[in-house]
Design an enzyme around this catalytic site. Structure first.
Site, PDB file in Angstrom:
ATOM      1  N   GLU A  35      -2.497 -10.393   8.597  1.00  8.82           N
ATOM      2  CA  GLU A  35      -3.676 -11.377   8.290  1.00  8.82           C
ATOM      3  C   GLU A  35      -2.873 -12.883   8.257  1.00  8.82           C
ATOM      4  O   GLU A  35      -3.792 -14.033   8.390  1.00  8.82           O
ATOM      5  CB  GLU A  35      -4.271 -11.254   6.818  1.00  8.82           C
ATOM      6  CG  GLU A  35      -5.376  -9.895   6.824  1.00  8.82           C
ATOM      7  CD  GLU A  35      -6.343 -10.165   7.452  1.00  8.82           C
ATOM      8  OE1 GLU A  35      -6.636 -11.177   8.413  1.00  8.82           O
ATOM      9  OE2 GLU A  35      -7.377  -9.022   7.634  1.00  8.82           O
ATOM     10  N   SER A  85       5.948  -5.162   4.391  1.00  6.91           N
ATOM     11  CA  SER A  85       4.914  -6.195   4.716  1.00  6.91           C
ATOM     12  C   SER A  85       4.645  -6.415   6.325  1.00  6.91           C
ATOM     13  O   SER A  85       5.425  -6.740   6.797  1.00  6.91           O
ATOM     14  CB  SER A  85       5.350  -7.292   4.052  1.00  6.91           C
ATOM     15  OG  SER A  85       4.873  -8.549   4.309  1.00  6.91           O
ATOM     16  N   ASN A  90       3.198  -8.909   7.614  1.00 10.31           N
ATOM     17  CA  ASN A  90       3.376 -10.293   7.920  1.00 10.31           C
ATOM     18  C   ASN A  90       5.105 -10.402   7.933  1.00 10.31           C
ATOM     19  O   ASN A  90       5.397 -11.391   9.224  1.00 10.31           O
ATOM     20  CB  ASN A  90       3.046 -11.203   6.872  1.00 10.31           C
ATOM     21  CG  ASN A  90       1.401 -11.152   6.924  1.00 10.31           C
ATOM     22  OD1 ASN A  90       0.819 -11.557   7.907  1.00 10.31           O
ATOM     23  ND2 ASN A  90       0.772 -10.444   5.995  1.00 10.31           N
ATOM     24  N   LYS A 140       0.228 -16.663   0.951  1.00 16.89           N
ATOM     25  CA  LYS A 140       1.610 -16.056   0.712  1.00 16.89           C
ATOM     26  C   LYS A 140       2.056 -15.285   2.190  1.00 16.89           C
ATOM     27  O   LYS A 140       3.022 -15.276   2.385  1.00 16.89           O
ATOM     28  CB  LYS A 140       1.999 -15.071  -0.432  1.00 16.89           C
ATOM     29  CG  LYS A 140       1.160 -14.140  -0.745  1.00 16.89           C
ATOM     30  CD  LYS A 140       1.413 -12.633   0.106  1.00 16.89           C
ATOM     31  CE  LYS A 140       0.399 -11.642   0.240  1.00 16.89           C
ATOM     32  NZ  LYS A 140       0.505 -10.626   1.114  1.00 16.89           N
ATOM     33  N   SER A 150       0.903  -1.387  -0.009  1.00 17.29           N
ATOM     34  CA  SER A 150       0.062  -0.102  -0.089  1.00 17.29           C
ATOM     35  C   SER A 150       0.779   1.403  -0.061  1.00 17.29           C
ATOM     36  O   SER A 150       0.357   2.161  -0.634  1.00 17.29           O
ATOM     37  CB  SER A 150      -0.851  -0.024   1.255  1.00 17.29           C
ATOM     38  OG  SER A 150      -1.671  -1.206   1.285  1.00 17.29           O
TER      39      SER A 150
END
Length: 314
Positions: A263, A236, A238, A173, A122
């Site tokens: 997530e 990221s 994650n 992923k 983003s």
């Protein structure tokens, strides 16, 4: 930012659900393309009823935990029979293991549902750096319509007729991105990370094909492309989870200070629930979950992966 309007009379009326970084990035692209854009969030002043009124496109960028609730609320509202639903959420429902698109399609069976997914960090899109994405649907017309809405000189949009594969690529992923963050946090080097990402992709394809997706979809932008982006960028969330776990922080501590939702933390548990049910081997995901639960240290998880029984690559 709750109600943004362009001046083009022939523009589409687009409602974006979710005012996070991703929702706002997509809103900016649509606005730059002269569409009418309304953004709804739970904390905003715009009601959901007003947000979806006369919408041509309803795009969901809410977190996985809010998808079912928001979809149920919209079910009770008057919307056009021509509305196209677009989902840009990456996750799995913890109770049913359904994807966001499957939830939307079940609640709105007469409407086309389009999945938007790709290597789309983003912050980079907000900086107007070039990127590409995929819009996928069982309705070619709906996919092409969304392609036209979001295509721009800085955002290239491809269509695909395998929405399940596109959606699973972007969802699964996130689990591998956590593992990649651990790899970098432990300073294991380029060789180890290349092996991790490659074998992680193999796990994604293995369970994705069983799920009903096309294997070739995972080698496109929404699979391999998104995997490379999230496994190699500190942007990221994650990846950050894995990296900070390897630095000795607790999961609770990390999530408390993390902006937005990682997530992959919830996806990993739901993914393994399905894998165990159908006896599908997911060794990397297994170790990620054990790390997340505090059952094993990142270093011990690496050792267990390296000492697995020898086997053919394919």
């Amino acid at each position: 930012m709750s109600n943004i309007k362009s001046q083009q009379p022939k523009s589409q009326s687009i409602t974006i659900l979710g005012a996070g970084a991703w929702g706002n990035a997509l809103a900016a692209i649509a606005l730059a393309n002269n569409h009418n854009v309304r953004i709804w969030s739970r904390r905003g002043s715009l009601t959901l009823a007003n947000a979806v009124e006369n919408a041509d496109i309803i795009l969901s960028a809410v977190s996985m935990s809010g998808v079912s609730q928001v979809a149920r609320q919209i079910q009770s509202l008057p919307i056009s029979s021509q509305v196209i639903f677009v989902t840009a959420t990456k996750g799995l429902d913890p109770e049913t293991t359904r994807t966001p698109a499957q939830i939307w399609q079940e609640m709105f069976p007469s409407h086309p549902v389009v999945v938007l997914s790709g290597p789309n960090l983003s912050k980079e899109i907000q900086q107007q750096l070039p990127a590409a994405t995929v819009v996928a649907s069982y309705s070619p017309t709906a996919a092409e319509s969304i392609q036209q809405v979001f295509s721009s000189p800085r955002f290239r949009v491809y269509t695909n007729l395998d929405p399940l594969g596109v959606e699973l690529g972007g969802t699964l992923k996130n689990v591998i991105a956590i593992a990649a963050g651990v790899c970098d946090g432990l300073e294991l080097g380029t060789n180890a990370k290349a092996a991790l990402v490659t074998r992680g992709l193999a796990e994604m394809v293995r369970i994705g094909v069983f799920w009903g997706a096309k294997p070739e979809t995972f080698y496109g932008l929404s699979g391999l492309g998104d995997l490379l982006a999230t496994c190699n960028s500190p942007l990221s969330r994650n990846y950050q989870v894995g990296y900070q776990l390897a630095q000795g922080k607790t999961l609770t501590e990390i999530l408390t200070h993390l902006p937005g939702t990682a997530e992959g933390v919830n996806t990993c548990r739901v993914l393994l629930q399905r894998a165990h049910q159908y006896h599908i081997s997911m060794p990397i995901a297994e170790q990620v979950q054990r790390i997340l639960e505090g059952e094993i240290t990142p270093t011990d998880a690496l050792t267990e992966l390296m000492l697995r029984d020898a086997k053919p690559e394919q």
